[in-house]
Enzyme design. Sequence first.
Site, PDB file in Angstrom:
ATOM      1  N   LYS A 187      -6.202  -2.882  -3.466  1.00  0.00           N
ATOM      2  CA  LYS A 187      -7.272  -2.202  -2.723  1.00  0.00           C
ATOM      3  C   LYS A 187      -7.070  -0.693  -2.779  1.00  0.00           C
ATOM      4  O   LYS A 187      -7.997   0.078  -3.003  1.00  0.00           O
ATOM      5  CB  LYS A 187      -7.293  -2.677  -1.255  1.00  0.00           C
ATOM      6  CG  LYS A 187      -7.870  -4.075  -1.082  1.00  0.00           C
ATOM      7  CD  LYS A 187      -7.659  -4.639   0.316  1.00  0.00           C
ATOM      8  CE  LYS A 187      -8.147  -6.087   0.362  1.00  0.00           C
ATOM      9  NZ  LYS A 187      -7.832  -6.788   1.608  1.00  0.00           N
ATOM     10  N   GLN A 201      -5.236  -6.020   7.236  1.00  0.00           N
ATOM     11  CA  GLN A 201      -4.970  -7.130   6.307  1.00  0.00           C
ATOM     12  C   GLN A 201      -4.523  -8.367   7.094  1.00  0.00           C
ATOM     13  O   GLN A 201      -3.623  -8.284   7.936  1.00  0.00           O
ATOM     14  CB  GLN A 201      -3.907  -6.702   5.280  1.00  0.00           C
ATOM     15  CG  GLN A 201      -3.665  -7.700   4.172  1.00  0.00           C
ATOM     16  CD  GLN A 201      -4.868  -7.922   3.244  1.00  0.00           C
ATOM     17  OE1 GLN A 201      -5.702  -7.037   3.068  1.00  0.00           O
ATOM     18  NE2 GLN A 201      -4.957  -9.098   2.677  1.00  0.00           N
ATOM     19  N   ASP A 242     -14.591  -4.727   6.845  1.00  0.00           N
ATOM     20  CA  ASP A 242     -14.372  -6.149   6.572  1.00  0.00           C
ATOM     21  C   ASP A 242     -15.514  -7.008   7.134  1.00  0.00           C
ATOM     22  O   ASP A 242     -15.659  -8.177   6.764  1.00  0.00           O
ATOM     23  CB  ASP A 242     -13.073  -6.603   7.268  1.00  0.00           C
ATOM     24  CG  ASP A 242     -11.981  -6.970   6.279  1.00  0.00           C
ATOM     25  OD1 ASP A 242     -12.299  -7.311   5.134  1.00  0.00           O
ATOM     26  OD2 ASP A 242     -10.798  -6.913   6.684  1.00  0.00           O
TER      27      ASP A 242
HETATM   28  N1  GUN Z   1      -6.696 -11.594   3.773  1.00  0.00           N
HETATM   29  C1  GUN Z   1      -7.238 -12.361   2.790  1.00  0.00           C
HETATM   30  N2  GUN Z   1      -8.510 -11.954   2.536  1.00  0.00           N
HETATM   31  C2  GUN Z   1      -8.777 -10.934   3.378  1.00  0.00           C
HETATM   32  C3  GUN Z   1      -9.913 -10.096   3.589  1.00  0.00           C
HETATM   33  O1  GUN Z   1     -10.966 -10.225   2.963  1.00  0.00           O
HETATM   34  N3  GUN Z   1      -9.768  -9.145   4.548  1.00  0.00           N
HETATM   35  C4  GUN Z   1      -8.624  -8.998   5.252  1.00  0.00           C
HETATM   36  N4  GUN Z   1      -8.602  -8.036   6.178  1.00  0.00           N
HETATM   37  N5  GUN Z   1      -7.565  -9.746   5.091  1.00  0.00           N
HETATM   38  C5  GUN Z   1      -7.635 -10.708   4.152  1.00  0.00           C
END
Ligand code: GUN
Length: 284
Positions: free
Chosen positions: A51, A95, A118
């Site tokens: 990311k 996350q 998100d």
């Molecule tokens: N963990 C796995 N996929 C995601 C996601 O799309 N967003 C976040 N914040 N954590 C994750």
Amino acid sequence: MIIDGKKFAKALRAKIKSQILKIKKRKKLIPGLTVILVGDHPASAIYVKNKQLSAKEVGMNSSVLRFKSSISQQKLITVVKKLNKNPRVHGILIQLPLPKHINSNSVIETINPLKDVDGFHATNVGNLSIGKDSFVPCTPLGCYILLKSIKKNLSGLNALIIGRSNLNGKPMTQLLLKEDCTVTIAHSKTKNLKHLCRQAAIVIAAVGRAKLVKGDWVKRGAIVIDVGINRINFKGSSKIVGDVDFESVRKKAYAITPVPGGVGPMTIACLLNNTLKAYKNIHS
Ligand code: GUN
């Protein structure tokens, strides 16, 4: 047809990059994303690194705040509140998963919904479900873009979503309902999954079970979107596979996403797009 997620993600990133270049010419403040990573979950560390690299590549400000898994919920909430007030931060992503002693919802609810890239805050979840503008979670948004690239008009089609998570299954339902699909959500207690799958013109597999969906489950001509990322042992080494048995399903499907190279790259591109959207909303 194999749906090339890398190609679509690259095009979306290029569009974001050119918009950021234009912003840089006019403004001092540029879009900024902050990711919070708690603990040392190996998969999370890889996702977060990707990311951050992608954010940098499109010219965004990007930072990662790392904390030990022993951090208290209160301390994490204090960190989020600070980020809410920081004008350089437009997108905040926590996350997941968080350690067990922390209530994820309580922390997520602290994020300013305008910075919730998100789309997990109840305000965004609610707005999506009533059809108001909102942040849409990145994975289902990526699936949706790929699906629409294959077929513009989804009206009246039977769609089966396998998996009912807040991250994917539930928001995916909303997106497909908006397209006038007839949506079925299957989960661990669903009976006769194979039978349901055979009725579906669209299958979205997001349960985290390697190669669950087989060729004889899929109706000829269906569009199959595979969200799964499962590590399996293969000929003595490890390999990533989806929730769909690609080789048998590709013979039946009209279009299918591969793993890797399907939904995964789109998820990150959609996160960057959401961060740009947050910037525009905040500064408009
Ligand atoms: N963990 C796995 N996929 C995601 C996601 O799309 N967003 C976040 N914040 N954590 C994750």
